[in-house]
Design an enzyme around this catalytic site. Structure first.
Site, short mmCIF file in Angstrom:
data_model
loop_
_atom_site.label_atom_id
_atom_site.label_comp_id
_atom_site.label_asym_id
_atom_site.label_seq_id
_atom_site.Cartn_x
_atom_site.Cartn_y
_atom_site.Cartn_z
N CYS A 154 -4.00 4.30 8.23
CA CYS A 154 -4.24 5.51 8.54
C CYS A 154 -5.81 5.54 6.92
CB CYS A 154 -3.96 7.23 9.61
SG CYS A 154 -3.23 7.28 8.11
N GLU A 209 3.79 3.76 5.16
CA GLU A 209 3.20 2.98 4.08
C GLU A 209 4.11 3.93 2.44
OE1 GLU A 209 0.04 2.57 7.75
OE2 GLU A 209 1.81 3.71 7.14
N HIS A 230 4.16 9.04 6.89
CA HIS A 230 4.18 7.44 7.01
C HIS A 230 5.15 6.37 6.07
CE1 HIS A 230 -0.22 9.12 8.26
NE2 HIS A 230 0.90 9.76 9.19
#
Length: 148
Positions: A106, A83, A81
């Site tokens: 998420c 992040e 991801h």
């Protein structure tokens, strides 16, 4: 045209970073940036396959092939991801910084954001799974949404 606020400015940069994503779904081309209190970009990240692996744009989306809905199946998708990539690049420099995202994190990324010591998250988009926002809120991470 009025000068954008710092949050608007960095949110737009996060959106642009997401355009480097190799995800085949435009709404999942996500970007993240970590910014310190001096308004300096510490790191950037976008979602995509691990280094050396074939990109989703080349082999297709495994979650689509398995009919797994958005917001679920994080353990099935082989991508890292946005992040996560930004936090890996920032390392300990992420502590007390702000993370800018073009979607809600998420639940997995929210936990990483908390443990990395990010104090503030600014989003300019949404995500189907809002559990990450709850995790951030319970941990005392300030969350702000901006429109760009």
């Amino acid at each position: 045209m009025p000068r954008p606020s710092w949050d608007e400015y960095f949110a737009k940069i996060a959106e642009d970073v997401g355009r480097r994503s190799t995800c085949i779904k435009p709404q999942r081309q996500l970007g993240a940036i970590v910014v310190n209190d001096l308004h300096e970009i510490v790191s950037t990240g976008y979602n995509g396959m691990v280094r050396g692996a074939p990109h989703c744009e080349d082999v297709g989306c495994i979650k689509d092939k398995m009919n797994i809905p958005s917001g679920t199946g994080h353990e099935v998708c082989p991508a890292v991801h946005a992040e996560q990539n930004a936090l890996i690049q920032a390392g300990r420099l992420a502590r007390n910084c702000t993370m800018y995202l073009n979607a809600f994190p998420c639940k997995i990324c929210a936990r990483l954001i908390v443990n990395a010591g990010i104090k503030r998250v600014v989003t300019s988009g949404e995500y189907t799974d809002k559990e990450g926002l709850e995790i951030l809120g319970k941990a005392g991470v300030e969350v702000r949404q901006v429109k760009i």
